[in-house]
Design a protein around this motif. Structure first.
Motif, short mmCIF file in Angstrom:
data_model
loop_
_atom_site.label_atom_id
_atom_site.label_comp_id
_atom_site.label_asym_id
_atom_site.label_seq_id
_atom_site.Cartn_x
_atom_site.Cartn_y
_atom_site.Cartn_z
N UNK A 68 7.55 6.94 -11.21
CA UNK A 68 6.87 7.33 -9.98
C UNK A 68 5.61 8.15 -10.27
N UNK A 69 5.66 8.96 -11.32
CA UNK A 69 4.45 9.71 -11.68
C UNK A 69 3.33 8.76 -12.09
N UNK A 70 3.66 7.73 -12.85
CA UNK A 70 2.67 6.74 -13.26
C UNK A 70 2.09 6.02 -12.04
N UNK A 71 2.97 5.67 -11.11
CA UNK A 71 2.53 4.96 -9.91
C UNK A 71 1.64 5.87 -9.06
N UNK A 72 2.00 7.14 -8.97
CA UNK A 72 1.18 8.09 -8.22
C UNK A 72 -0.18 8.28 -8.86
N UNK A 73 -0.22 8.31 -10.17
CA UNK A 73 -1.51 8.43 -10.88
C UNK A 73 -2.39 7.20 -10.62
N UNK A 74 -1.76 6.07 -10.40
CA UNK A 74 -2.49 4.84 -10.13
C UNK A 74 -3.02 4.78 -8.70
N UNK A 75 -2.63 5.74 -7.85
CA UNK A 75 -3.18 5.78 -6.50
C UNK A 75 -2.18 5.78 -5.38
N UNK A 78 1.05 9.87 -0.26
CA UNK A 78 1.72 9.97 1.04
C UNK A 78 0.93 9.24 2.13
N UNK A 79 -0.41 9.34 2.09
CA UNK A 79 -1.22 8.67 3.11
C UNK A 79 -1.02 7.16 3.05
N UNK A 80 -0.96 6.62 1.85
CA UNK A 80 -0.75 5.20 1.67
C UNK A 80 0.64 4.80 2.16
N UNK A 81 1.62 5.63 1.86
CA UNK A 81 2.99 5.37 2.30
C UNK A 81 3.08 5.39 3.83
N UNK A 101 6.27 -10.91 9.14
CA UNK A 101 6.02 -9.47 9.25
C UNK A 101 5.46 -8.95 7.93
N UNK A 102 6.09 -9.33 6.83
CA UNK A 102 5.63 -8.87 5.52
C UNK A 102 4.24 -9.43 5.19
N UNK A 103 3.97 -10.65 5.59
CA UNK A 103 2.65 -11.23 5.34
C UNK A 103 1.58 -10.46 6.11
N UNK A 104 1.89 -10.08 7.35
CA UNK A 104 0.94 -9.31 8.16
C UNK A 104 0.70 -7.93 7.56
N UNK A 110 -4.92 -3.89 0.01
CA UNK A 110 -5.50 -4.60 -1.13
C UNK A 110 -4.38 -5.09 -2.06
N UNK A 111 -4.73 -5.97 -2.95
CA UNK A 111 -3.75 -6.47 -3.92
C UNK A 111 -3.22 -5.34 -4.79
N UNK A 112 -4.11 -4.41 -5.18
CA UNK A 112 -3.69 -3.27 -6.00
C UNK A 112 -2.69 -2.39 -5.26
N UNK A 113 -2.96 -2.16 -3.97
CA UNK A 113 -2.04 -1.34 -3.18
C UNK A 113 -0.69 -2.02 -3.01
N UNK A 114 -0.72 -3.32 -2.75
CA UNK A 114 0.53 -4.07 -2.62
C UNK A 114 1.32 -4.06 -3.92
N UNK A 115 0.62 -4.11 -5.03
CA UNK A 115 1.27 -4.05 -6.34
C UNK A 115 1.94 -2.68 -6.53
N UNK A 116 1.26 -1.62 -6.09
CA UNK A 116 1.85 -0.27 -6.18
C UNK A 116 3.12 -0.17 -5.35
N UNK A 117 3.09 -0.76 -4.15
CA UNK A 117 4.28 -0.74 -3.30
C UNK A 117 5.44 -1.48 -3.97
N UNK A 118 5.13 -2.62 -4.57
CA UNK A 118 6.17 -3.39 -5.24
C UNK A 118 6.74 -2.65 -6.44
#
Length: 170
Positions: A68-75, A78-81, A101-104, A110-118
């Motif tokens: 989670x620390x690595x993911x947080x460093x990547x961007x 809380x605002x994104x969440x 729903x998930x597609x919407x 962005x792709x980077x943000x979606x990757x962080x969520x995953x």
């Protein structure tokens, strides 16, 4: 002169209180960031676990926190969440299938943000599975019901829902 000394004393006390408030807020923020970890460690404290079980759980928690620390460093923050939660809420209110729903929701980021969520979701599921396997079903049953539900949520394979409904009807 007396007034000056009194004002200095009051100002010094206010600065001390403000500094204490800042450290308290920081501690609360850190606790919120790892709410699941806090719940798990608190709940397993009441269970009688072997040293091996405790070591496995500590290892899983440490790996989760590192990830989670690595993911947080990547961007990831809380605002994104919060933005994702709001997008999910809006998409669910509009109706439709889960896939739509998930597609919407994914289209709003962005792709980077979606990757962080995953990555965050995968890390959470991995930690939950490790805790469940370390505890065993008998100890998981001893946990509070809300925590049991939280641990099992997202870790079980999705089945054919139509088949389950058909079984329930018969």
């Amino acid at each position: 002169m007396r007034l000056m000394a009194t004002m200095t004393l009051v100002l010094g006390m206010m600065l001390t209180v403000t500094a204490d408030d800042a450290t308290t807020k920081k501690k609360k923020r850190n606790a919120r960031q790892n709410a699941l970890v806090g719940k798990v460690t608190e709940a397993i404290g009441s269970l009688e676990l072997s040293d091996e079980q405790q070591a496995k759980i500590k290892e899983a928690v440490a790996a989760f926190q590192a990830t989670t620390k690595e993911i947080q460093k990547a961007g990831f923050n809380q605002e994104l969440r919060k933005a994702r939660a709001e997008a999910m809420k809006e998409a669910r209110e509009s109706g439709g299938k889960q896939k739509d729903v998930m597609a919407a929701v994914n289209a709003k980021f962005t792709d980077e943000q979606n990757e962080l969520f995953q990555k965050m979701q995968a890390a959470t599921v991995k930690m939950k599975k490790a805790v469940i396997s370390a505890l065993g079903e008998d100890n998981v049953a001893k946990l509070p019901e809300a925590l049991q539900k939280t641990l099992k949520q997202g870790t079980q394979a999705r089945g054919n829902r139509k088949g389950k409904k058909a079984e329930a009807a018969s």
